[in-house]
Write a protein that holds these residues in place. Structure first.
Motif, mmCIF file in Angstrom:
data_model
loop_
_atom_site.group_PDB
_atom_site.id
_atom_site.type_symbol
_atom_site.label_atom_id
_atom_site.label_comp_id
_atom_site.label_asym_id
_atom_site.label_seq_id
_atom_site.Cartn_x
_atom_site.Cartn_y
_atom_site.Cartn_z
ATOM 1 N N TYR A 255 -1.137 23.367 -3.741
ATOM 2 C CA TYR A 255 -1.345 22.236 -2.847
ATOM 3 C C TYR A 255 -0.050 21.449 -2.741
ATOM 4 O O TYR A 255 0.867 21.618 -3.550
ATOM 5 C CB TYR A 255 -2.468 21.332 -3.383
ATOM 6 N N PHE A 256 0.008 20.585 -1.753
ATOM 7 C CA PHE A 256 1.164 19.704 -1.591
ATOM 8 C C PHE A 256 0.671 18.267 -1.513
ATOM 9 O O PHE A 256 -0.246 17.969 -0.754
ATOM 10 C CB PHE A 256 1.946 20.062 -0.318
ATOM 11 N N ILE A 257 1.281 17.410 -2.331
ATOM 12 C CA ILE A 257 0.920 16.001 -2.313
ATOM 13 C C ILE A 257 2.048 15.228 -1.652
ATOM 14 O O ILE A 257 3.218 15.432 -1.952
ATOM 15 C CB ILE A 257 0.606 15.474 -3.730
ATOM 16 N N GLN A 258 1.665 14.378 -0.728
ATOM 17 C CA GLN A 258 2.628 13.550 -0.005
ATOM 18 C C GLN A 258 2.338 12.099 -0.359
ATOM 19 O O GLN A 258 1.214 11.624 -0.202
ATOM 20 C CB GLN A 258 2.491 13.767 1.492
ATOM 21 N N ILE A 259 3.358 11.405 -0.859
ATOM 22 C CA ILE A 259 3.258 9.993 -1.201
ATOM 23 C C ILE A 259 4.162 9.250 -0.235
ATOM 24 O O ILE A 259 5.360 9.522 -0.184
ATOM 25 C CB ILE A 259 3.668 9.724 -2.666
ATOM 26 N N SER A 260 3.590 8.325 0.530
ATOM 27 C CA SER A 260 4.403 7.668 1.555
ATOM 28 C C SER A 260 4.039 6.201 1.712
ATOM 29 O O SER A 260 2.906 5.789 1.474
ATOM 30 C CB SER A 260 4.268 8.392 2.885
ATOM 31 N N ASN A 261 5.040 5.434 2.112
ATOM 32 C CA ASN A 261 4.878 4.053 2.547
ATOM 33 C C ASN A 261 5.931 3.812 3.617
ATOM 34 O O ASN A 261 6.593 4.759 4.046
ATOM 35 C CB ASN A 261 4.978 3.085 1.359
ATOM 36 N N SER A 262 6.109 2.600 4.043
ATOM 37 C CA SER A 262 7.041 2.340 5.136
ATOM 38 C C SER A 262 8.502 2.560 4.740
ATOM 39 O O SER A 262 9.360 2.691 5.603
ATOM 40 C CB SER A 262 6.853 0.917 5.663
ATOM 41 N N GLN A 263 8.787 2.638 3.444
ATOM 42 C CA GLN A 263 10.152 2.788 2.952
ATOM 43 C C GLN A 263 10.531 4.231 2.630
ATOM 44 O O GLN A 263 11.698 4.591 2.683
ATOM 45 C CB GLN A 263 10.346 1.940 1.681
ATOM 46 N N SER A 264 9.557 5.053 2.232
ATOM 47 C CA SER A 264 9.894 6.404 1.780
ATOM 48 C C SER A 264 8.726 7.364 1.988
ATOM 49 O O SER A 264 7.589 6.952 2.194
ATOM 50 C CB SER A 264 10.298 6.384 0.306
ATOM 51 N N THR B 272 0.828 -1.197 0.000
ATOM 52 C CA THR B 272 0.000 0.000 0.000
ATOM 53 C C THR B 272 0.866 1.252 0.000
ATOM 54 O O THR B 272 1.988 1.256 0.513
ATOM 55 C CB THR B 272 -0.926 0.064 1.240
ATOM 56 N N THR B 273 0.330 2.298 -0.590
ATOM 57 C CA THR B 273 0.960 3.611 -0.582
ATOM 58 C C THR B 273 -0.114 4.624 -0.210
ATOM 59 O O THR B 273 -1.231 4.576 -0.734
ATOM 60 C CB THR B 273 1.549 3.944 -1.968
ATOM 61 N N ASP B 274 0.209 5.512 0.706
ATOM 62 C CA ASP B 274 -0.727 6.543 1.133
ATOM 63 C C ASP B 274 -0.491 7.817 0.341
ATOM 64 O O ASP B 274 0.649 8.230 0.141
ATOM 65 C CB ASP B 274 -0.562 6.841 2.628
ATOM 66 N N VAL B 275 -1.585 8.419 -0.122
ATOM 67 C CA VAL B 275 -1.534 9.679 -0.856
ATOM 68 C C VAL B 275 -2.329 10.695 -0.054
ATOM 69 O O VAL B 275 -3.492 10.456 0.290
ATOM 70 C CB VAL B 275 -2.130 9.525 -2.272
ATOM 71 N N LEU B 276 -1.691 11.825 0.237
ATOM 72 C CA LEU B 276 -2.310 12.874 1.046
ATOM 73 C C LEU B 276 -2.097 14.196 0.328
ATOM 74 O O LEU B 276 -0.969 14.554 -0.006
ATOM 75 C CB LEU B 276 -1.647 12.902 2.419
ATOM 76 N N LEU B 277 -3.177 14.927 0.056
ATOM 77 C CA LEU B 277 -3.108 16.224 -0.599
ATOM 78 C C LEU B 277 -3.569 17.275 0.398
ATOM 79 O O LEU B 277 -4.661 17.158 0.972
ATOM 80 C CB LEU B 277 -3.994 16.236 -1.846
ATOM 81 N N THR B 278 -2.727 18.275 0.638
ATOM 82 C CA THR B 278 -3.060 19.339 1.589
ATOM 83 C C THR B 278 -3.019 20.690 0.889
ATOM 84 O O THR B 278 -2.282 20.869 -0.083
ATOM 85 C CB THR B 278 -2.095 19.365 2.785
ATOM 86 N N ASP B 279 -3.808 21.629 1.413
ATOM 87 C CA ASP B 279 -3.744 22.978 0.872
ATOM 88 C C ASP B 279 -2.593 23.729 1.534
ATOM 89 O O ASP B 279 -1.857 23.170 2.348
ATOM 90 C CB ASP B 279 -5.087 23.708 1.016
ATOM 91 N N TYR C 282 -7.613 15.806 0.302
ATOM 92 C CA TYR C 282 -7.760 14.534 -0.419
ATOM 93 C C TYR C 282 -6.866 13.512 0.267
ATOM 94 O O TYR C 282 -5.719 13.813 0.598
ATOM 95 C CB TYR C 282 -7.341 14.708 -1.883
ATOM 96 N N LYS C 283 -7.413 12.321 0.469
ATOM 97 C CA LYS C 283 -6.636 11.267 1.126
ATOM 98 C C LYS C 283 -7.062 9.928 0.541
ATOM 99 O O LYS C 283 -8.266 9.686 0.373
ATOM 100 C CB LYS C 283 -6.897 11.301 2.626
ATOM 101 N N GLU C 284 -6.084 9.091 0.228
ATOM 102 C CA GLU C 284 -6.403 7.783 -0.326
ATOM 103 C C GLU C 284 -5.276 6.809 -0.014
ATOM 104 O O GLU C 284 -4.106 7.184 -0.013
ATOM 105 C CB GLU C 284 -6.614 7.885 -1.844
ATOM 106 N N ARG C 285 -5.641 5.580 0.251
ATOM 107 C CA ARG C 285 -4.660 4.501 0.400
ATOM 108 C C ARG C 285 -4.811 3.620 -0.830
ATOM 109 O O ARG C 285 -5.885 3.109 -1.109
ATOM 110 C CB ARG C 285 -4.911 3.701 1.665
#
Length: 82
Positions: free
Chosen positions: A64-73, A25-32, A39-42
């Motif tokens: 906006y800022f998009i953050q893409i994260s998982n346990s590795q990065s 899984t990868t988490d996607v988080l969009l913030t203003d 916006y948030k989605e797994r």
């Protein structure tokens, strides 16, 4: 390595991720600009490269800022909505 296309966009764009680790899984988080989550989605992901379609077409124009994260990065990129 993360690329966003198109950028600027209208809230609908694709995030290309190169080098996903062995992650399910990868988490996607969009913030203003104020840090509010808009916006948030797994997503289910697979090792290697992949594209993550994002449909947040209800966003107001702005930065906006998009953050893409998982346990590795963890990667953050700027997204412009016009």
């Amino acid at each position: 390595d993360v690329t966003i296309y198109p950028n600027p966009n209208n809230g609908v764009f694709t995030v290309y991720v190169n080098g996903l680790a062995n992650e399910n899984t990868t988490d996607v988080l969009l913030t203003d600009i104020t840090g509010r989550v808009v916006y948030k989605e797994r997503l289910d992901t697979h090792p290697g490269s992949g594209s993550l379609p994002i449909n947040a077409g209800n966003l107001e124009k702005g930065t906006y800022f998009i953050q893409i994260s998982n346990s590795q990065s963890n990667t953050t990129k700027k997204v412009i909505v016009q």
